[in-house]
Design an enzyme around this catalytic site. Structure first.
Site, PDB file in Angstrom:
ATOM      1  N   ASP A  11      19.472  11.127   7.688  1.00  0.00           N
ATOM      2  CA  ASP A  11      19.467  11.913   8.925  1.00  0.00           C
ATOM      3  C   ASP A  11      18.221  11.479   9.700  1.00  0.00           C
ATOM      4  O   ASP A  11      17.394  10.714   9.190  1.00  0.00           O
ATOM      5  CB  ASP A  11      19.412  13.412   8.593  1.00  0.00           C
ATOM      6  CG  ASP A  11      19.377  14.282   9.839  1.00  0.00           C
ATOM      7  OD1 ASP A  11      20.197  14.063  10.744  1.00  0.00           O
ATOM      8  OD2 ASP A  11      18.514  15.171   9.941  1.00  0.00           O
ATOM      9  N   SER A  12      18.080  12.009  10.907  1.00  0.00           N
ATOM     10  CA  SER A  12      16.886  11.701  11.695  1.00  0.00           C
ATOM     11  C   SER A  12      15.638  12.377  11.120  1.00  0.00           C
ATOM     12  O   SER A  12      14.527  11.925  11.364  1.00  0.00           O
ATOM     13  CB  SER A  12      17.104  12.174  13.133  1.00  0.00           C
ATOM     14  OG  SER A  12      17.375  13.571  13.129  1.00  0.00           O
ATOM     15  N   TYR A  43      17.843  11.942  17.094  1.00  0.00           N
ATOM     16  CA  TYR A  43      18.971  11.032  17.341  1.00  0.00           C
ATOM     17  C   TYR A  43      19.849  11.551  18.494  1.00  0.00           C
ATOM     18  O   TYR A  43      20.463  10.780  19.205  1.00  0.00           O
ATOM     19  CB  TYR A  43      19.852  10.927  16.087  1.00  0.00           C
ATOM     20  CG  TYR A  43      19.423   9.914  15.060  1.00  0.00           C
ATOM     21  CD1 TYR A  43      18.164   9.321  15.081  1.00  0.00           C
ATOM     22  CD2 TYR A  43      20.294   9.547  14.034  1.00  0.00           C
ATOM     23  CE1 TYR A  43      17.789   8.395  14.108  1.00  0.00           C
ATOM     24  CE2 TYR A  43      19.934   8.619  13.070  1.00  0.00           C
ATOM     25  CZ  TYR A  43      18.679   8.047  13.105  1.00  0.00           C
ATOM     26  OH  TYR A  43      18.325   7.132  12.145  1.00  0.00           O
ATOM     27  N   GLY A  44      19.909  12.858  18.607  1.00  0.00           N
ATOM     28  CA  GLY A  44      20.881  13.469  19.513  1.00  0.00           C
ATOM     29  C   GLY A  44      20.711  13.103  20.972  1.00  0.00           C
ATOM     30  O   GLY A  44      21.636  13.234  21.758  1.00  0.00           O
ATOM     31  N   CYS A  74      24.274  13.456   9.232  1.00  0.00           N
ATOM     32  CA  CYS A  74      23.848  13.663  10.614  1.00  0.00           C
ATOM     33  C   CYS A  74      25.107  13.605  11.472  1.00  0.00           C
ATOM     34  O   CYS A  74      25.854  12.622  11.406  1.00  0.00           O
ATOM     35  CB  CYS A  74      22.884  12.542  10.993  1.00  0.00           C
ATOM     36  SG  CYS A  74      22.491  12.470  12.741  1.00  0.00           S
ATOM     37  N   ASN A  75      25.334  14.643  12.242  1.00  0.00           N
ATOM     38  CA  ASN A  75      26.533  14.658  13.094  1.00  0.00           C
ATOM     39  C   ASN A  75      26.457  13.596  14.188  1.00  0.00           C
ATOM     40  O   ASN A  75      27.455  12.959  14.508  1.00  0.00           O
ATOM     41  CB  ASN A  75      26.693  16.030  13.750  1.00  0.00           C
ATOM     42  CG  ASN A  75      27.208  17.069  12.790  1.00  0.00           C
ATOM     43  OD1 ASN A  75      28.385  17.336  12.735  1.00  0.00           O
ATOM     44  ND2 ASN A  75      26.318  17.648  12.001  1.00  0.00           N
ATOM     45  N   GLU A 153      12.223  21.230  13.932  1.00  0.00           N
ATOM     46  CA  GLU A 153      11.298  20.203  13.426  1.00  0.00           C
ATOM     47  C   GLU A 153       9.840  20.581  13.730  1.00  0.00           C
ATOM     48  O   GLU A 153       8.935  20.116  13.052  1.00  0.00           O
ATOM     49  CB  GLU A 153      11.631  18.831  14.044  1.00  0.00           C
ATOM     50  CG  GLU A 153      12.938  18.228  13.545  1.00  0.00           C
ATOM     51  CD  GLU A 153      12.826  17.510  12.190  1.00  0.00           C
ATOM     52  OE1 GLU A 153      11.702  17.227  11.748  1.00  0.00           O
ATOM     53  OE2 GLU A 153      13.893  17.248  11.589  1.00  0.00           O
ATOM     54  N   CYS A 185      25.397  20.251  13.858  1.00  0.00           N
ATOM     55  CA  CYS A 185      24.214  19.407  13.695  1.00  0.00           C
ATOM     56  C   CYS A 185      23.638  19.855  12.367  1.00  0.00           C
ATOM     57  O   CYS A 185      23.601  21.062  12.083  1.00  0.00           O
ATOM     58  CB  CYS A 185      23.219  19.673  14.819  1.00  0.00           C
ATOM     59  SG  CYS A 185      21.568  19.000  14.502  1.00  0.00           S
ATOM     60  N   THR A 186      23.234  18.906  11.525  1.00  0.00           N
ATOM     61  CA  THR A 186      22.844  19.301  10.170  1.00  0.00           C
ATOM     62  C   THR A 186      21.531  20.094  10.135  1.00  0.00           C
ATOM     63  O   THR A 186      21.191  20.661   9.100  1.00  0.00           O
ATOM     64  CB  THR A 186      22.764  18.070   9.244  1.00  0.00           C
ATOM     65  OG1 THR A 186      21.937  17.073   9.854  1.00  0.00           O
ATOM     66  CG2 THR A 186      24.153  17.500   8.995  1.00  0.00           C
ATOM     67  N   HIS A 187      20.823  20.137  11.248  1.00  0.00           N
ATOM     68  CA  HIS A 187      19.648  21.018  11.324  1.00  0.00           C
ATOM     69  C   HIS A 187      20.067  22.489  11.463  1.00  0.00           C
ATOM     70  O   HIS A 187      19.341  23.392  11.061  1.00  0.00           O
ATOM     71  CB  HIS A 187      18.795  20.682  12.546  1.00  0.00           C
ATOM     72  CG  HIS A 187      17.934  19.466  12.408  1.00  0.00           C
ATOM     73  ND1 HIS A 187      18.437  18.185  12.420  1.00  0.00           N
ATOM     74  CD2 HIS A 187      16.591  19.334  12.272  1.00  0.00           C
ATOM     75  CE1 HIS A 187      17.442  17.313  12.307  1.00  0.00           C
ATOM     76  NE2 HIS A 187      16.306  17.988  12.213  1.00  0.00           N
TER      77      HIS A 187
HETATM   78  N1  DGL Z   1      20.660  16.455  12.339  1.00  0.00           N
HETATM   79  C1  DGL Z   1      21.251  15.536  13.232  1.00  0.00           C
HETATM   80  C2  DGL Z   1      22.667  15.858  13.623  1.00  0.00           C
HETATM   81  O1  DGL Z   1      23.389  16.391  12.805  1.00  0.00           O
HETATM   82  C3  DGL Z   1      20.400  14.898  14.288  1.00  0.00           C
HETATM   83  C4  DGL Z   1      19.572  15.773  15.139  1.00  0.00           C
HETATM   84  C5  DGL Z   1      18.740  14.933  16.054  1.00  0.00           C
HETATM   85  O2  DGL Z   1      17.957  14.122  15.555  1.00  0.00           O
HETATM   86  O3  DGL Z   1      18.906  15.066  17.281  1.00  0.00           O
HETATM   87  O4  DGL Z   1      23.122  15.564  14.689  1.00  0.00           O
END
Ligand code: DGL
Length: 261
Positions: A11-12, A43-44, A74-75, A153, A185-187
């Site tokens: 993931d990011s 990443y988003g 990571c989505n 984060e 989003c996995t966060h």
């Molecule tokens: N946790 C990630 C996701 O599921 C990325 C979040 C990010 O870095 O923007 O999209």
């Protein structure tokens, strides 16, 4: 196991740890490597080309470390890079974090579902497209919620500020009438408590558990007896990240730095 030796996840940043946590419960006996690409977080907000480039290098690294099953935890990466990775690495088994959730929604009880995601995930249309292919009668309304990843984060969980920001997003008309909400989003599973206080009568989808189940099916066994260690890598190791990983996930293991060029 169907010959799966080691699981690689990436993931990011912190988000994929929600998937790792579910996997450690479901398959404690399978060795795992976690890679957090903190150098390129978030990443988003990146282009698909950038996300594909980061993801390809990470999968190459995880494969070189002996991982034969990759969880794209990571989505944003699942949406932007999922197909490219599968084509690029035909010898690896891939589980993305979108398909198991879509499959559950397609056969689930909800007629109208909300999705919170990053800009990259919502822009991709991956969830509505895949869901329409499996069950066109389930309506999915997606909302980009880009402030949530930096909040998590930066350690704002539990301050109440995350609840205010989440409320702002949940008040969006797009989500009117949804019966369930997907943390796309996995966060975002880390926001479950804050969301529970704001949502009445709306089911929160346990996305990490659904992904862990899909991995377990692929591995072909329940869990092995012994618990094995997970190895952790970051592209940029900062004291604040490690502090947060310990505080939020109780991770005490050593984090290695690995920059991928
Ligand atoms: N946790 C990630 C996701 O599921 C990325 C979040 C990010 O870095 O923007 O999209």
């Amino acid at each position: 196991m169907k010959g799966i030796q080691k699981i690689g996840l990436f993931d990011s940043g912190l988000g994929g740890l929600t998937v790792l946590q579910a996997l450690e419960q479901r398959l404690p006996g399978v060795p795992k490597i976690y890679y957090g690409d903190t150098l390129h977080l978030p990443y988003g907000d990146k282009s698909d080309a950038a996300i594909i480039s980061y993801s390809t290098k990470i999968v190459s690294f995880l494969a070189s470390e002996g991982c034969d099953l990759i969880v794209v935890a990571c989505n944003s990466a699942s949406a932007a890079a999922g197909k490219v990775l599968e084509a690029e690495f035909p010898g690896l088994v891939f589980i993305n974090v979108i398909d198991p959730v879509v499959a559950a929604l397609a056969s689930g009880p909800h007629e109208k579902v909300g999705l919170l995601g990053t800009r990259a995930t919502v822009r991709s249309g991956a969830y509505p497209t895949k869901l329409a292919a499996l069950n066109p009668s389930v309506e999915l309304c997606a909302l980009a919620t880009p402030l949530l990843v930096p909040l998590i984060e930066d350690g704002f969980l539990g301050t109440g500020i995350e609840t205010q920001v989440l409320k702002h997003y949940l008040d969006d008309k797009v989500l009117d009438g949804v019966q369930a909400l997907v943390p796309g989003c996995t966060h975002y599973p880390l926001l479950e408590q804050a969301a529970a206080a704001l949502l009445e009568g709306v089911d929160w989808i346990d996305a990490p558990a659904l992904v862990a189940e899909a991995v377990a099916v692929e591995c072909g066994s329940s869990s092995a007896d012994a618990e094995v260690e997970t190895t952790f890598y970051l592209s940029d190791k900062t004291p604040s990240f490690m502090e947060l990983a310990t505080k939020t996930f109780g991770i005490k293991a050593q984090w290695n730095t690995k920059v991928l060029d």
